[in-house]
Motif scaffolding. Sequence first.
Motif, PDB file in Angstrom:
ATOM      1  N   CYS A   1      -1.923   0.204   9.033  1.00 34.77           N
ATOM      2  CA  CYS A   1      -1.260   1.615   8.780  1.00 34.77           C
ATOM      3  C   CYS A   1      -0.845   1.924  10.322  1.00 34.77           C
ATOM      4  N   CYS A   2      -1.517   1.710  11.280  1.00 33.63           N
ATOM      5  CA  CYS A   2      -1.223   1.849  12.724  1.00 33.63           C
ATOM      6  C   CYS A   2      -0.403   0.844  13.070  1.00 33.63           C
ATOM      7  N   TYR A   3      -0.516  -0.346  13.056  1.00 31.59           N
ATOM      8  CA  TYR A   3       0.442  -1.574  13.377  1.00 31.59           C
ATOM      9  C   TYR A   3       2.039  -1.112  12.777  1.00 31.59           C
ATOM     10  N   LYS A   4       1.861  -0.576  11.461  1.00 32.43           N
ATOM     11  CA  LYS A   4       3.296  -0.332  10.731  1.00 32.43           C
ATOM     12  C   LYS A   4       3.993   0.671  11.534  1.00 32.43           C
ATOM     13  N   VAL A   5       3.076   1.945  11.878  1.00 34.78           N
ATOM     14  CA  VAL A   5       3.815   3.116  12.588  1.00 34.78           C
ATOM     15  C   VAL A   5       4.215   2.610  14.083  1.00 34.78           C
TER      16      VAL A   5
ATOM     17  N   THR B   1       8.655  -0.235   5.597  1.00 33.42           N
ATOM     18  CA  THR B   1       7.520  -0.919   5.266  1.00 33.42           C
ATOM     19  C   THR B   1       8.096  -2.098   4.739  1.00 33.42           C
ATOM     20  N   ARG B   2       9.473  -2.157   4.149  1.00 33.84           N
ATOM     21  CA  ARG B   2      10.131  -3.661   3.705  1.00 33.84           C
ATOM     22  C   ARG B   2      10.254  -4.615   4.889  1.00 33.84           C
ATOM     23  N   ARG B   3      10.711  -3.838   5.932  1.00 34.46           N
ATOM     24  CA  ARG B   3      11.103  -4.665   7.263  1.00 34.46           C
ATOM     25  C   ARG B   3       9.708  -4.996   7.811  1.00 34.46           C
ATOM     26  N   PHE B   4       8.633  -4.430   7.469  1.00 35.13           N
ATOM     27  CA  PHE B   4       7.432  -4.698   8.160  1.00 35.13           C
ATOM     28  C   PHE B   4       6.679  -5.936   7.383  1.00 35.13           C
ATOM     29  N   ALA B   5       7.158  -6.349   6.220  1.00 36.83           N
ATOM     30  CA  ALA B   5       6.473  -7.400   5.490  1.00 36.83           C
ATOM     31  C   ALA B   5       6.310  -8.578   6.347  1.00 36.83           C
TER      32      ALA B   5
ATOM     33  N   PRO C   1      -3.895 -11.256   2.822  1.00 40.15           N
ATOM     34  CA  PRO C   1      -2.589 -10.754   2.597  1.00 40.15           C
ATOM     35  C   PRO C   1      -2.270  -9.569   2.084  1.00 40.15           C
ATOM     36  N   LEU C   2      -1.346  -8.611   2.456  1.00 38.94           N
ATOM     37  CA  LEU C   2      -1.194  -7.318   2.100  1.00 38.94           C
ATOM     38  C   LEU C   2       0.370  -7.272   1.667  1.00 38.94           C
ATOM     39  N   HIS C   3       0.465  -6.695   0.543  1.00 38.12           N
ATOM     40  CA  HIS C   3       1.845  -6.314   0.094  1.00 38.12           C
ATOM     41  C   HIS C   3       2.344  -5.108   0.868  1.00 38.12           C
ATOM     42  N   PHE C   4       3.684  -5.108   1.216  1.00 33.91           N
ATOM     43  CA  PHE C   4       4.208  -3.965   2.117  1.00 33.91           C
ATOM     44  C   PHE C   4       3.960  -2.527   1.499  1.00 33.91           C
TER      45      PHE C   4
END
Length: 416
Positions: free
Chosen positions: A143-147, A153-157, A172-175
């Motif tokens: 969560c923090c790395y995505k912010v 979220t898609r581009r963060f995959a 592994p985690l889905h976006f």
Amino acid sequence: MTPREERGLVIAALCKITRKRTFWEVPSQSNPNTTYVVSIQHESCTCPDHQETGFVCKHIHAVKFVMKRECAPDGTVTETESVTFTQKKTYKQNWKQYNLAQSEEKRRFQVLLHDLCQGVPEVPRNGTVGRFPVPIADRLFACCYKVYSTVSTRRFACDLEDAHHDGYLSRPLHFNKICTFLEDSDLTGPLHALIARSSWPLKAIETQFAVDSSGFSTGRHVRWFDEKYGATRSGRDWVKVHIACGVRTHIVTAVAIYGRSAGDCPIMRELVKGTGMNFEPKEWSADKAYLSVENIESVFSQGATPYIAFKENSTGEAGGMFQKLFHLYQFNKQDYMDHYHRRSNVESVFSAVKRLFGDYIRSRTDVAMKNEALCKLLAYNITSVIHSQCELGIEPIFWPKLEGEQRDLLPLVRPS
């Protein structure tokens, strides 16, 4: 000659000051479309400086200089050939260390965030049936790395895949999982704790603190009744964030998030208490919205001195520490206001957070919006620690060694 008199002399020399019947109109230096009304008889001005502090502002001094110039006994105009101005103090940027912090920030951010999240204890699992849940450390990191990335979220995959490959995520985690994590209320408490813990490395540096609040806009629209103007208004909803920060490094030491219309004054005690758990404050500064007997008492109970702006109708009749502080303000206004104006550092923090990670919240639900705002502050704190590491030489130790425990700091390199 005081700094206000010097600035007033500049206004009198360069600006057009117009005299009306009983008052003067003085143009603003920052906004040419704004003028302030000055009354020499009552020694008052409509500018924020005079309204807030009660001091004789630069606009009043400018009018006085104009009156002296116009009312010379022999009718001549007196020009000042040489004026000594106070030299403005500037601070040189250490560009070598600044460039190092900027160029290494993303790599070091992942290492420090991973180390920070590893200190959060795992919640015991209920029963033995079903899939194993994603560890709380992975949820917080994702969560923090995505912010921090500021992308969708898609581009963060791709970043999620790289984080797992580099060892920062255990699986592994889905976006789409990130949206689910942000809507989990169980992350709110750990995020509050991690923000406070991320400020730990700077506890030996920060002794002066400031408090304030600001709003982050959302994509949700609301309607409300404006009590001041007696009208119904509508607009974007917002998340109101209250923080305490250090004056020197701008690290966020405590945070509180309540409703969008929550008052500032009662929340200061929570911020003061939270900061006092990790730091030893010497002074606190805040605007007049935080002025109350309870807030002043809470600051003095820490052994610190509050510098809160007093209102026009404030008196020392409340007694106790409030009266003591009011007398300090009355007898030494200039020094008191110099300390008070350090509160502007908290506005710099909000400006930096919004500039780096956006001034809006992408989430839609109340819990997710709160968690996303907390992630912004956590990401900001880690970047502040990285800059302090490069420029001040501090060690980014979030979890100090305990007795009988051998916990070493992770190296600031990508794990092999």
